[in-house]
Design a protein around this motif. Structure first.
Motif, PDB file in Angstrom:
ATOM      1  N   GLY A  97      22.877   6.177  37.384  1.00  0.00           N
ATOM      2  CA  GLY A  97      23.791   7.253  37.006  1.00  0.00           C
ATOM      3  C   GLY A  97      23.989   8.223  38.156  1.00  0.00           C
ATOM      4  N   ASP A 194      30.726  14.502  34.474  1.00  0.00           N
ATOM      5  CA  ASP A 194      29.578  13.733  34.006  1.00  0.00           C
ATOM      6  C   ASP A 194      29.597  13.826  32.484  1.00  0.00           C
ATOM      7  OD1 ASP A 194      27.089  12.808  33.157  1.00  0.00           O
ATOM      8  OD2 ASP A 194      26.051  13.531  34.950  1.00  0.00           O
ATOM      9  N   THR A 218      22.554   4.131  32.178  1.00  0.00           N
ATOM     10  CA  THR A 218      21.110   4.098  31.915  1.00  0.00           C
ATOM     11  C   THR A 218      20.788   4.627  30.517  1.00  0.00           C
ATOM     12  OG1 THR A 218      20.841   4.669  34.238  1.00  0.00           O
ATOM     13  CG2 THR A 218      18.921   4.989  32.830  1.00  0.00           C
ATOM     14  N   LYS A 219      21.591   5.579  30.048  1.00  0.00           N
ATOM     15  CA  LYS A 219      21.269   6.273  28.790  1.00  0.00           C
ATOM     16  C   LYS A 219      21.814   5.463  27.598  1.00  0.00           C
ATOM     17  CE  LYS A 219      20.018   9.416  31.790  1.00  0.00           C
ATOM     18  NZ  LYS A 219      18.841   9.076  32.581  1.00  0.00           N
TER      19      LYS A 219
HETATM   20  C1  LIG Z   1      23.553  14.118  32.635  1.00  0.00           C
HETATM   21  C2  LIG Z   1      22.934  13.095  33.525  1.00  0.00           C
HETATM   22  N1  LIG Z   1      23.668  12.561  34.492  1.00  0.00           N
HETATM   23  C3  LIG Z   1      23.163  11.632  35.328  1.00  0.00           C
HETATM   24  C4  LIG Z   1      21.862  11.216  35.212  1.00  0.00           C
HETATM   25  C5  LIG Z   1      21.315  10.213  36.189  1.00  0.00           C
HETATM   26  O1  LIG Z   1      21.184   8.950  35.624  1.00  0.00           O
HETATM   27  P1  LIG Z   1      20.196   7.884  36.303  1.00  0.00           P
HETATM   28  O2  LIG Z   1      18.827   8.196  35.811  1.00  0.00           O
HETATM   29  O3  LIG Z   1      20.699   6.579  35.831  1.00  0.00           O
HETATM   30  O4  LIG Z   1      20.309   8.022  37.783  1.00  0.00           O
HETATM   31  C6  LIG Z   1      21.057  11.743  34.210  1.00  0.00           C
HETATM   32  C7  LIG Z   1      19.649  11.310  34.055  1.00  0.00           C
HETATM   33  O5  LIG Z   1      18.875  11.876  33.328  1.00  0.00           O
HETATM   34  C8  LIG Z   1      21.606  12.723  33.349  1.00  0.00           C
HETATM   35  O6  LIG Z   1      20.864  13.287  32.384  1.00  0.00           O
END
Ligand SMILES: Cc1ncc(COP(=O)(O)O)c(C=O)c1O
Length: 402
Positions: A97, A194, A218-219
């Motif tokens: 992410g 985002d 990822t989420k």
């Molecule tokens: C709002 C948000 N954007 C981006 C990310 C980054 O994702 P990644 O862990 O896949 O790098 C996160 C991770 O917690 C997040 O909470």
């Protein structure tokens, strides 16, 4: 342009019927089993080398696929599914992410440019702006998430990008997205968002004029806390620069991971609906607790961002926070250590519940943090919320006893 840089034709199996509901599009989007021997799921293609059929095809680079890094049927299935969900001209994949955030920012910023970044952004996004972007000669100004149309006062002649994240990381402030987009677009700036919290199922950034919609896949796209991946969905005008930057950076996402995210999309709608219901149930329970001074969840009518959430979003996910009345470190530690169903982990969006201590006091610069008590961020998973509130009650009892 070298041979390996030639962009392949999209394998897109766009669902022609725009009237289909989001849940149906999720189930049927991205890949059509009839195009590959009837297998309902896309093949997981492991590939670097792609062979040309003939010298003629090789000399003229005439092939649907030419290089594993460029595209495979697997990456295209996910890209096309996300594009359909987002209403995007195209989607690019990143290894995480955060990788999607940095890819999107690098696609629209150059030395001498100015970036407006929301103060409540994800911490590592902020770190990227303060380090690599600064080194490349891009200046960042952090703005109050509540700025709305007032963002006009922050625009400079060299403001090339405006970045939103709503609700905000850890503290869940809503933003007036249409008001900010209107100012940014009138100025000719690229708008990035985002949108990991809502996913494109509950908020569609591109329909609101955002150019680059970022998702930490990822989420919730993944949903099982075992794969890292990111997606950037682009409007027509932002896609060429996004695609070029993706190629220049040589980004690649592993086929098994891509497949897992594609697989996760098929159940996104039912999982998110449950996260929403469970999250609101736990948030409402917290409102009644004497230890809690505030619950930060935009779907609660008592939340200051509720009207904006109701106007623009069609649902809520399972992530929110609450403020405690000031307590000692020992008492706070007793709360966390007593929880058994809630794990202490950062990456959210999986099936399981999580609790962490958030530290907005250490992160914010545009709006000073003034709250006295600690902030606890919860991710509410797919467990029965009655078990989760019982777990929290045990944590509060241990906190009081400590
Ligand atoms: C709002 C948000 N954007 C981006 C990310 C980054 O994702 P990644 O862990 O896949 O790098 C996160 C991770 O917690 C997040 O909470």
């Amino acid at each position: 342009m070298s041979n390996d840089e030639k962009a392949p034709e999209s394998a897109r199996n766009a669902i022609a019927d725009a009237a289909l509901q989001p849940a149906t599009r999720l189930v049927h989007g991205g890949y059509d089993g009839k195009t590959w021997h009837g297998f309902v799921n896309p093949p997981v293609v492991h590939a670097s080398t792609v062979l040309f059929e003939s010298a003629d095809a090789h000399f003229h680079n005439r092939a649907r696929y030419t290089y594993g890094r460029q595209a495979t049927p697997t990456t295209e299935a996910l890209q096309d599914a996300v594009s359909e969900l987002e209403g995007a001209a195209g989607t690019k994949l990143a290894p995480s992410g955060l990788g999607a955030v940095t890819l999107a920012l690098l696609s629209c910023l150059s030395a001498g440019d100015h970036l407006l970044m929301v103060d409540t952004t994800y911490g590592p996004t902020r770190h990227f702006c303060d380090t690599l972007l600064a080194r490349l000669g891009v200046e960042t100004t952090y703005y109050d998430p509540h700025v709305g149309a007032g963002i006009a006062a922050l625009m400079r002649p060299n403001t090339k990008a405006v970045f939103l994240e709503a609700p905000g990381t850890a503290t869940f402030e809503m933003q007036d997205i249409p008001a900010i987009v209107a100012v940014a677009r009138a100025h000719g700036a690229t708008v990035l968002m985002d949108n990991t919290w809502a996913t494109p199922l509950y908020f569609k950034p591109l329909a609101f004029g955002v150019d680059l919609s970022i998702q930490a896949a990822t989420k919730y796209f993944c949903g099982h806390s075992d794969v890292l991946l990111g997606t950037v969905a682009a409007s027509e005008r932002a896609l060429p620069a996004l695609a070029a930057t993706h190629r220049q950076l040589g980004l690649h996402t592993a086929p098994d991971d891509v497949y897992q995210i594609y697989r996760g999309l098929k159940t996104l709608e039912v999982r998110l609906a449950r996260h929403h219901v469970n999250g609101v149930a736990v948030a409402e329970w917290l409102l009644s607790r004497p230890e809690v001074t505030r619950v930060r969840h935009p779907a609660l009518p008592s939340d200051p961002g509720h009207a904006l959430w109701k106007r623009d979003f069609s649902g809520a996910s399972g992530l929110f926070a609450f403020d405690l009345a000031p307590v000692s470190e020992t008492a706070l530690a007793a709360f966390f250590d007593t929880l058994t169903l809630f794990g202490m982990g950062y990456s959210w969006g999986g099936y399981e519940s999580l609790a962490i201590r958030a530290r907005p006091d250490l992160a914010r610069t545009a709006v000073p943090w003034t709250e006295a008590g600690p902030v606890v961020r919860l991710h509410i998973g797919l467990e029965d919320p009655r078990d989760l509130t019982a777990d929290l009650a045990r944590g509060f009892a241990a906190m009081a006893a400590a």
